[in-house]
Design a protein around this motif. Structure first.
Motif, PDB file in Angstrom:
ATOM      1  N   ASN A  94      26.567  28.545  47.734  1.00 38.66           N
ATOM      2  CA  ASN A  94      27.917  28.537  48.684  1.00 38.66           C
ATOM      3  C   ASN A  94      27.917  27.245  49.260  1.00 38.66           C
ATOM      4  OD1 ASN A  94      30.110  29.955  50.260  1.00 38.66           O
ATOM      5  ND2 ASN A  94      28.524  29.629  51.806  1.00 38.66           N
ATOM      6  N   CYS A 148      30.939  28.768  43.855  1.00 45.34           N
ATOM      7  CA  CYS A 148      31.142  30.043  44.782  1.00 45.34           C
ATOM      8  C   CYS A 148      31.009  31.166  43.842  1.00 45.34           C
ATOM      9  CB  CYS A 148      32.361  29.954  45.491  1.00 45.34           C
ATOM     10  SG  CYS A 148      32.375  28.662  46.859  1.00 45.34           S
ATOM     11  N   ILE A 179      28.334  34.369  44.279  1.00 44.34           N
ATOM     12  CA  ILE A 179      28.860  35.926  44.495  1.00 44.34           C
ATOM     13  C   ILE A 179      28.121  36.723  43.175  1.00 44.34           C
ATOM     14  CG2 ILE A 179      30.632  37.307  43.760  1.00 44.34           C
ATOM     15  CD1 ILE A 179      32.253  35.156  45.038  1.00 44.34           C
ATOM     16  N   TYR A 215      28.487  38.754  49.277  1.00 40.20           N
ATOM     17  CA  TYR A 215      28.450  37.432  49.985  1.00 40.20           C
ATOM     18  C   TYR A 215      29.948  37.212  50.407  1.00 40.20           C
ATOM     19  CZ  TYR A 215      26.321  32.802  50.933  1.00 40.20           C
ATOM     20  OH  TYR A 215      25.845  31.773  51.782  1.00 40.20           O
ATOM     21  N   ALA A 216      30.218  37.757  51.468  1.00 40.53           N
ATOM     22  CA  ALA A 216      31.886  37.599  51.990  1.00 40.53           C
ATOM     23  C   ALA A 216      32.396  36.109  52.199  1.00 40.53           C
ATOM     24  CB  ALA A 216      31.924  38.341  53.450  1.00 40.53           C
ATOM     25  N   GLU A 217      31.168  35.186  52.768  1.00 39.87           N
ATOM     26  CA  GLU A 217      31.674  34.054  53.022  1.00 39.87           C
ATOM     27  C   GLU A 217      31.872  33.127  51.626  1.00 39.87           C
ATOM     28  OE1 GLU A 217      29.510  35.149  56.313  1.00 39.87           O
ATOM     29  OE2 GLU A 217      29.231  35.320  54.434  1.00 39.87           O
ATOM     30  N   TYR A 261      33.345  34.627  48.884  1.00 40.46           N
ATOM     31  CA  TYR A 261      34.484  34.971  48.556  1.00 40.46           C
ATOM     32  C   TYR A 261      35.508  34.327  49.192  1.00 40.46           C
ATOM     33  CZ  TYR A 261      32.997  39.012  45.596  1.00 40.46           C
ATOM     34  OH  TYR A 261      32.397  39.759  44.554  1.00 40.46           O
ATOM     35  N   TRP A 262      35.457  33.917  50.534  1.00 42.44           N
ATOM     36  CA  TRP A 262      36.538  33.568  51.362  1.00 42.44           C
ATOM     37  C   TRP A 262      36.583  31.927  50.881  1.00 42.44           C
ATOM     38  CZ3 TRP A 262      34.027  35.750  56.384  1.00 42.44           C
ATOM     39  CH2 TRP A 262      34.539  37.162  56.424  1.00 42.44           C
ATOM     40  N   LYS A 288      38.458  40.827  48.624  1.00 36.29           N
ATOM     41  CA  LYS A 288      37.133  41.361  48.493  1.00 36.29           C
ATOM     42  C   LYS A 288      36.292  40.845  49.532  1.00 36.29           C
ATOM     43  CE  LYS A 288      33.804  42.917  46.023  1.00 36.29           C
ATOM     44  NZ  LYS A 288      33.880  44.239  45.685  1.00 36.29           N
ATOM     45  N   GLY A 289      36.473  39.664  50.385  1.00 40.97           N
ATOM     46  CA  GLY A 289      35.723  39.334  51.341  1.00 40.97           C
ATOM     47  C   GLY A 289      36.070  40.124  52.659  1.00 40.97           C
TER      48      GLY A 289
END
Length: 230
Positions: free
Chosen positions: A75, A94, A98, A104-106, A108-109, A130-131
């Motif tokens: 990430n 990224c 994932i 892993y929200a960050e 996805y962002w 998704k995030g």
């Protein structure tokens, strides 16, 4: 956080959308697995904070060689690639993060931001959503999601996203302004006036919001501000 105005998003007579990007560099060393050797990871963070970007990339790449299951390193590598305008490399890094860490929200962002820069707005929407499914309540990401819907001319969806943004951060003038843009484009001019007014109340020097407020008021009452000579 990166802030910029997108002047060519809407016609000159329409409100200005204030785009707000927020990228996430993972600085939480506590999330690293016990079997991860932290030297290269910490070195990568330290070098990045010293603005030694290329050396930071090398450090994170070495971390991945030693610990290929370290999603945080992927990430962070993607984040730095983004800073270097290497959007495709950001996506690859990224996506790997994932794959290793599906919640892993960050990541996805950050993936969403890269898709946006490549003008793949539908993929950006999917990544942001998704995030948010994983980590709801992030006002800035709701704002970014709304921005993508505006780019896609999906103003109802944009309105919903911006409403969530101001729900979670009522003092965010950018979110109120962008909510007004979506409402304006959807023909809800009175609602747009209210949103632009809120943005100006929060940030009195916010010129885009002031301009947008005037444009929305003109739609509600075309004669407002005109002097009639009798």
């Amino acid at each position: 956080m990166l802030d910029f105005d997108n002047d060519d998003l809407v016609a000159e007579t329409s409100p200005d959308l204030d785009l707000d990007l927020d990228l996430d560099l993972d600085l939480d060393l506590d999330e690293i697995l016990d079997d991860v050797q932290p030297d290269f990871f910490r070195q990568g963070l330290d070098l990045y904070q010293q603005n030694k970007v290329e050396e930071s990339i090398t450090a994170f790449q070495k971390e991945i060689e030693v610990n290929p299951e370290n999603a945080n390193a992927y990430n962070n590598l993607g984040f730095i690639y983004y800073q270097k305008s290497q959007w495709s490399d950001t996506i690859v890094a990224c996506q790997k993060a994932i794959e290793l860490k599906p919640d892993y929200a960050e990541a996805y962002w950050n993936l969403g931001f890269a898709h946006e820069m490549l003008e793949d707005y539908e993929s950006a929407v999917a990544a942001f959503k998704k995030g948010l499914d994983i980590q709801p309540g992030n006002s800035e990401i709701y704002t970014n999601l709304g921005n993508m819907y505006v780019r896609l001319s999906q103003y109802e969806e944009a309105t919903n996203a911006f409403e969530n943004a101001v729900l979670f951060d009522p003092e965010n003038s950018v979110s109120h302004n962008n909510l007004g843009v979506a409402q304006y484009q959807n023909g809800a001019y009175r609602d747009a006036v209210s949103s632009f007014q809120k943005a100006v109340d929060i940030a009195p020097q916010y010129q885009e919001a002031q301009n947008n407020l005037a444009a929305a008021k003109a739609r509600v009452d075309p004669l407002e501000g005109l002097e009639i000579e009798i």
